[in-house]
Design a protein around this motif. Sequence first.
Motif, PDB file in Angstrom:
ATOM      1  N   GLN A  25       0.719  -1.286  -0.005  1.00 38.82           N
ATOM      2  CA  GLN A  25       0.048   0.048  -0.102  1.00 38.82           C
ATOM      3  C   GLN A  25       0.621   1.203   0.222  1.00 38.82           C
ATOM      4  OE1 GLN A  25      -2.594  -0.829   3.429  1.00 38.82           O
ATOM      5  NE2 GLN A  25      -4.351  -1.530   2.264  1.00 38.82           N
ATOM      6  N   SER A  26       2.045   1.189   0.673  1.00 39.09           N
ATOM      7  CA  SER A  26       2.884   2.384   0.437  1.00 39.09           C
ATOM      8  C   SER A  26       3.306   2.831  -0.595  1.00 39.09           C
ATOM      9  CB  SER A  26       3.886   2.232   1.569  1.00 39.09           C
ATOM     10  OG  SER A  26       4.974   1.421   1.160  1.00 39.09           O
ATOM     11  N   ALA A  31       1.351   8.717   2.355  1.00 39.16           N
ATOM     12  CA  ALA A  31       1.371   8.247   3.821  1.00 39.16           C
ATOM     13  C   ALA A  31       0.023   8.784   4.456  1.00 39.16           C
ATOM     14  CB  ALA A  31       2.332   8.937   4.665  1.00 39.16           C
ATOM     15  N   GLU A  32      -0.813   9.912   4.202  1.00 40.09           N
ATOM     16  CA  GLU A  32      -1.471  10.487   4.843  1.00 40.09           C
ATOM     17  C   GLU A  32      -2.976   9.633   4.210  1.00 40.09           C
ATOM     18  OE1 GLU A  32      -0.446  13.009   1.090  1.00 40.09           O
ATOM     19  OE2 GLU A  32       0.710  12.303   2.962  1.00 40.09           O
ATOM     20  N   SER A  33      -2.865   9.078   3.104  1.00 37.20           N
ATOM     21  CA  SER A  33      -4.106   8.098   2.740  1.00 37.20           C
ATOM     22  C   SER A  33      -3.811   6.567   3.081  1.00 37.20           C
ATOM     23  CB  SER A  33      -4.067   8.316   1.253  1.00 37.20           C
ATOM     24  OG  SER A  33      -4.511   9.499   0.940  1.00 37.20           O
ATOM     25  N   ASN A  34      -2.773   6.317   3.937  1.00 32.39           N
ATOM     26  CA  ASN A  34      -2.535   5.069   4.151  1.00 32.39           C
ATOM     27  C   ASN A  34      -3.114   4.911   5.695  1.00 32.39           C
ATOM     28  OD1 ASN A  34      -1.493   3.060   2.637  1.00 32.39           O
ATOM     29  ND2 ASN A  34       0.246   4.027   2.294  1.00 32.39           N
ATOM     30  N   ALA A 109     -21.260  -4.907   8.335  1.00 31.43           N
ATOM     31  CA  ALA A 109     -19.544  -4.959   8.279  1.00 31.43           C
ATOM     32  C   ALA A 109     -19.466  -3.566   7.528  1.00 31.43           C
ATOM     33  CB  ALA A 109     -19.312  -6.088   7.487  1.00 31.43           C
ATOM     34  N   ARG A 110     -18.249  -3.263   7.709  1.00 31.16           N
ATOM     35  CA  ARG A 110     -17.846  -1.972   7.099  1.00 31.16           C
ATOM     36  C   ARG A 110     -16.189  -2.207   6.700  1.00 31.16           C
ATOM     37  NH1 ARG A 110     -20.397   2.768  10.604  1.00 31.16           N
ATOM     38  NH2 ARG A 110     -18.911   1.934  12.243  1.00 31.16           N
ATOM     39  N   LEU A 111     -15.925  -1.430   5.763  1.00 28.42           N
ATOM     40  CA  LEU A 111     -14.336  -1.338   5.563  1.00 28.42           C
ATOM     41  C   LEU A 111     -13.985  -0.331   4.634  1.00 28.42           C
ATOM     42  CD1 LEU A 111     -13.772  -2.291   2.187  1.00 28.42           C
ATOM     43  CD2 LEU A 111     -15.083  -4.218   2.932  1.00 28.42           C
ATOM     44  N   GLU A 112     -12.764   0.362   4.810  1.00 32.07           N
ATOM     45  CA  GLU A 112     -12.125   1.150   3.846  1.00 32.07           C
ATOM     46  C   GLU A 112     -10.907   0.416   3.218  1.00 32.07           C
ATOM     47  OE1 GLU A 112      -8.696   3.625   2.896  1.00 32.07           O
ATOM     48  OE2 GLU A 112      -8.584   2.221   4.450  1.00 32.07           O
ATOM     49  N   THR A 113     -10.956   0.576   1.920  1.00 28.09           N
ATOM     50  CA  THR A 113     -10.115   0.165   0.888  1.00 28.09           C
ATOM     51  C   THR A 113      -9.338   1.499  -0.021  1.00 28.09           C
ATOM     52  OG1 THR A 113      -8.939  -1.677  -0.193  1.00 28.09           O
ATOM     53  CG2 THR A 113     -11.241  -0.595  -0.904  1.00 28.09           C
ATOM     54  N   GLY A 114      -8.356   1.130  -0.744  1.00 30.29           N
ATOM     55  CA  GLY A 114      -8.037   2.252  -1.556  1.00 30.29           C
ATOM     56  C   GLY A 114      -8.537   2.211  -2.872  1.00 30.29           C
ATOM     57  N   ASN A 115      -8.677   3.268  -3.551  1.00 30.55           N
ATOM     58  CA  ASN A 115      -9.334   3.268  -5.009  1.00 30.55           C
ATOM     59  C   ASN A 115      -8.405   2.753  -5.926  1.00 30.55           C
ATOM     60  OD1 ASN A 115      -7.186   5.272  -5.222  1.00 30.55           O
ATOM     61  ND2 ASN A 115      -8.625   7.060  -5.897  1.00 30.55           N
ATOM     62  N   GLN A 116      -7.250   2.515  -5.819  1.00 34.51           N
ATOM     63  CA  GLN A 116      -6.188   1.629  -6.718  1.00 34.51           C
ATOM     64  C   GLN A 116      -6.329   0.145  -6.741  1.00 34.51           C
ATOM     65  OE1 GLN A 116      -4.597   3.666  -9.133  1.00 34.51           O
ATOM     66  NE2 GLN A 116      -6.032   5.150  -8.381  1.00 34.51           N
ATOM     67  N   GLN A 117      -6.893  -0.377  -5.573  1.00 33.64           N
ATOM     68  CA  GLN A 117      -7.258  -1.811  -5.300  1.00 33.64           C
ATOM     69  C   GLN A 117      -8.453  -2.489  -5.912  1.00 33.64           C
ATOM     70  OE1 GLN A 117      -5.727  -0.646  -1.395  1.00 33.64           O
ATOM     71  NE2 GLN A 117      -5.289  -2.556  -1.190  1.00 33.64           N
ATOM     72  N   LEU A 118      -8.605  -2.188  -7.357  1.00 32.36           N
ATOM     73  CA  LEU A 118      -9.763  -2.552  -8.030  1.00 32.36           C
ATOM     74  C   LEU A 118     -10.185  -4.144  -8.010  1.00 32.36           C
ATOM     75  CD1 LEU A 118      -9.027  -0.559 -11.398  1.00 32.36           C
ATOM     76  CD2 LEU A 118     -10.234   0.345  -9.436  1.00 32.36           C
ATOM     77  N   ALA A 119      -9.301  -4.787  -7.925  1.00 33.36           N
ATOM     78  CA  ALA A 119      -9.473  -6.322  -7.634  1.00 33.36           C
ATOM     79  C   ALA A 119     -10.266  -6.459  -6.085  1.00 33.36           C
ATOM     80  CB  ALA A 119      -8.363  -7.345  -7.556  1.00 33.36           C
ATOM     81  N   SER A 144      -9.675   6.978  -0.954  1.00 34.50           N
ATOM     82  CA  SER A 144     -10.346   5.753  -0.282  1.00 34.50           C
ATOM     83  C   SER A 144     -11.775   5.467  -0.906  1.00 34.50           C
ATOM     84  CB  SER A 144     -10.479   6.144   1.228  1.00 34.50           C
ATOM     85  OG  SER A 144      -9.344   6.270   2.121  1.00 34.50           O
ATOM     86  N   VAL A 145     -12.131   4.118  -0.650  1.00 32.54           N
ATOM     87  CA  VAL A 145     -13.409   3.812  -0.929  1.00 32.54           C
ATOM     88  C   VAL A 145     -13.996   3.189   0.491  1.00 32.54           C
ATOM     89  CG1 VAL A 145     -14.707   2.140  -2.281  1.00 32.54           C
ATOM     90  CG2 VAL A 145     -12.748   3.529  -3.365  1.00 32.54           C
ATOM     91  N   PHE A 146     -15.172   3.597   0.640  1.00 28.95           N
ATOM     92  CA  PHE A 146     -15.850   2.978   1.762  1.00 28.95           C
ATOM     93  C   PHE A 146     -16.891   2.213   1.515  1.00 28.95           C
ATOM     94  CE2 PHE A 146     -13.786   7.059   2.889  1.00 28.95           C
ATOM     95  CZ  PHE A 146     -12.783   6.785   4.066  1.00 28.95           C
ATOM     96  N   MET A 147     -16.926   0.921   2.206  1.00 31.81           N
ATOM     97  CA  MET A 147     -17.920   0.208   1.691  1.00 31.81           C
ATOM     98  C   MET A 147     -18.736  -0.557   3.095  1.00 31.81           C
ATOM     99  SD  MET A 147     -15.869  -1.734  -1.311  1.00 31.81           S
ATOM    100  CE  MET A 147     -17.402  -2.042  -2.269  1.00 31.81           C
TER     101      MET A 147
END
Length: 151
Positions: A25-26, A31-34, A109-119, A144-147
């Motif tokens: 992820q780095s 850093a501010e979005s990790n 259930a909730r989660l946060e993932t990054g917008n570059q992690q399409l898979a 970020s993508v929140f789901m």
Amino acid sequence: MFAIKTTSAHDRHFQLLVAELDAFQSVLYPAESNHCLDLTTVAEDGLHCVIVTGDANQPVGCGAVLMQQDGSAELKRIYVRSAWRGKQLGEAIVQRLEKIAIAQGCDQARLETGNQQLAAIRLYENLGYRQCEAFPPYQPDPLSVFMMKPL
């Protein structure tokens, strides 16, 4: 063949997998979005970790679920080593974490993932997660993508 078992955030294999995820992820995000919570600092009664082992009992994936005060659960640190992707391990990890959350009385259930992690986003969508607004403790972040998903 693989197996999923519960473990501690302090387990050395779990920590190794989390370190690999952090390194991955780095490269993708500043850093501010990790939003990488150190799970070893969380009270263990509200945290449940799993590790996936493959051939020769080698660690190949992990995940965690953090129980929230509002009755929801946040999926954290879901990761599968690249050589093991495409074998339904991500689905198995998420489904195991959801079962744990339900057993703990969580209704969402909730989660946060990054917008570059399409898979990863496709995985979550295929399992019934839908995008939502940022939830505490997060602030809106364009990377970020929140789901969320009702359990």
